[in-house]
Scaffold this motif. Structure first.
Motif, mmCIF file in Angstrom:
data_model
loop_
_atom_site.group_PDB
_atom_site.id
_atom_site.type_symbol
_atom_site.label_atom_id
_atom_site.label_comp_id
_atom_site.label_asym_id
_atom_site.label_seq_id
_atom_site.Cartn_x
_atom_site.Cartn_y
_atom_site.Cartn_z
ATOM 1 N N TRP A 1 -1.628 -4.244 -4.673
ATOM 2 C CA TRP A 1 -1.619 -2.797 -4.886
ATOM 3 C C TRP A 1 -1.474 -2.534 -6.381
ATOM 4 O O TRP A 1 -0.636 -3.125 -7.050
ATOM 5 C CB TRP A 1 -0.470 -2.151 -4.123
ATOM 6 C CG TRP A 1 -0.243 -0.725 -4.517
ATOM 7 C CD1 TRP A 1 0.759 -0.245 -5.295
ATOM 8 C CD2 TRP A 1 -1.047 0.396 -4.175
ATOM 9 N NE1 TRP A 1 0.625 1.115 -5.456
ATOM 10 C CE2 TRP A 1 -0.483 1.536 -4.778
ATOM 11 C CE3 TRP A 1 -2.204 0.558 -3.409
ATOM 12 C CZ2 TRP A 1 -1.004 2.812 -4.636
ATOM 13 C CZ3 TRP A 1 -2.726 1.832 -3.284
ATOM 14 C CH2 TRP A 1 -2.133 2.931 -3.885
ATOM 15 N N TYR B 1 3.802 3.625 -4.786
ATOM 16 C CA TYR B 1 3.830 2.975 -3.473
ATOM 17 C C TYR B 1 2.620 3.401 -2.658
ATOM 18 O O TYR B 1 2.301 4.587 -2.576
ATOM 19 C CB TYR B 1 5.114 3.345 -2.731
ATOM 20 C CG TYR B 1 6.345 2.939 -3.495
ATOM 21 C CD1 TYR B 1 6.734 1.613 -3.579
ATOM 22 C CD2 TYR B 1 7.100 3.894 -4.165
ATOM 23 C CE1 TYR B 1 7.851 1.235 -4.305
ATOM 24 C CE2 TYR B 1 8.224 3.530 -4.896
ATOM 25 C CZ TYR B 1 8.601 2.195 -4.954
ATOM 26 O OH TYR B 1 9.695 1.829 -5.677
ATOM 27 N N PRO B 2 1.961 2.442 -2.014
ATOM 28 C CA PRO B 2 0.787 2.781 -1.201
ATOM 29 C C PRO B 2 1.195 3.386 0.138
ATOM 30 O O PRO B 2 2.304 3.165 0.627
ATOM 31 C CB PRO B 2 0.122 1.420 -0.990
ATOM 32 C CG PRO B 2 1.252 0.435 -1.040
ATOM 33 C CD PRO B 2 2.233 1.012 -2.047
ATOM 34 N N CYS C 1 -5.271 -3.224 1.320
ATOM 35 C CA CYS C 1 -5.017 -4.238 0.289
ATOM 36 C C CYS C 1 -4.798 -5.609 0.928
ATOM 37 O O CYS C 1 -5.309 -6.621 0.435
ATOM 38 C CB CYS C 1 -3.803 -3.857 -0.557
ATOM 39 S SG CYS C 1 -4.120 -2.508 -1.697
ATOM 40 N N LYS C 2 -4.040 -5.632 2.029
ATOM 41 C CA LYS C 2 -3.792 -6.905 2.717
ATOM 42 C C LYS C 2 -5.095 -7.483 3.269
ATOM 43 O O LYS C 2 -5.341 -8.683 3.183
ATOM 44 C CB LYS C 2 -2.786 -6.703 3.854
ATOM 45 C CG LYS C 2 -1.362 -6.577 3.381
ATOM 46 C CD LYS C 2 -0.416 -6.394 4.556
ATOM 47 C CE LYS C 2 1.006 -6.190 4.071
ATOM 48 N NZ LYS C 2 1.919 -5.912 5.190
ATOM 49 N N GLU D 1 -1.898 0.139 2.113
ATOM 50 C CA GLU D 1 -1.261 -1.184 2.123
ATOM 51 C C GLU D 1 -2.036 -2.152 3.022
ATOM 52 O O GLU D 1 -2.280 -3.303 2.654
ATOM 53 C CB GLU D 1 0.181 -1.053 2.601
ATOM 54 C CG GLU D 1 0.975 -2.330 2.469
ATOM 55 C CD GLU D 1 2.440 -2.129 2.810
ATOM 56 O OE1 GLU D 1 3.203 -3.051 2.536
ATOM 57 O OE2 GLU D 1 2.807 -1.066 3.357
#
Length: 186
Positions: A36, A20-21, A29-30, A26
């Motif tokens: 991810w 999990y980032p 990445c968005k 996160e």
């Protein structure tokens, strides 16, 4: 590569998987519109068991019969667990990370088959070997000159271990087997 001050520390290496980032990762990445990806990293953890003691009467942590793959590649395929438990655990963390991330290391090997005539393979002798990770997480020790000098062939049994005090592989030809015609390929 081995910790020279105290090679028998109670730390061991393990792979840590990050599934999990973090919030920042996160968001990054968005922002880039990329998914991810699970990552893994080599870390050190406290070992709950004592460090394995090397039995000097029989130190060979890795014994194997040379198979066709080893012979054709003129090197030794070392399984992941053997490499982690008996080699990488003695390396400094940054060196281990570099190895696990796919870089190959030039290593020193000492052939102790004949106790009165030790043969050291290192950069100074012009006969150095390479050690690295394969695509399937096993490891490989490239040692063509050793195969030539020892006349190694399919079926020969060898012993190998990492000596943490000298930071080198120790090798011994335990038994010869097979047709000598196979040995002349190299």
């Amino acid at each position: 590569m081995a910790d020279q001050e105290n090679p028998l520390t109670t730390m061991k290496k393990t792979l840590f998987y990050k599934f999990y980032p973090s919030g920042d990762e996160e968001e990054a990445c968005k922002a880039k519109n990329v998914p991810w990806l699970v990552r893994r990293e080599l870390i050190e953890i406290r070992d709950t068991y004592p460090v394995p003691i090397i039995d000097l009467e029989n130190p060979w942590k890795f014994k194997k019969k040379i198979d066709e793959y080893d012979f054709t590649q003129t090197g030794l395929l070392i399984p992941f667990l053997v490499a982690f438990e008996h080699i990488i655990r003695y390396w400094k963390l940054p060196d281990g990370k570099t190895l696990v991330n796919g870089n190959w290391w030039t290593v020193v090997l000492c052939d102790v088959t004949e106790e009165n005539d030790l043969k050291k393979y290192d950069g100074a002798s012009g006969r150095s070997f390479r050690f690295g990770k394969m695509w399937d997480d096993d490891y490989f020790l490239q040692c063509r000159q050793l195969f030539i000098d020892r006349g190694l062939g399919v079926g020969d049994e060898i012993g190998l271990y990492w000596d943490p005090w000298s930071s080198m592989f120790m090798f011994k030809l335990l038994s010869k087997f097979g047709d000598s015609r196979i040995r002349t390929k190299h």
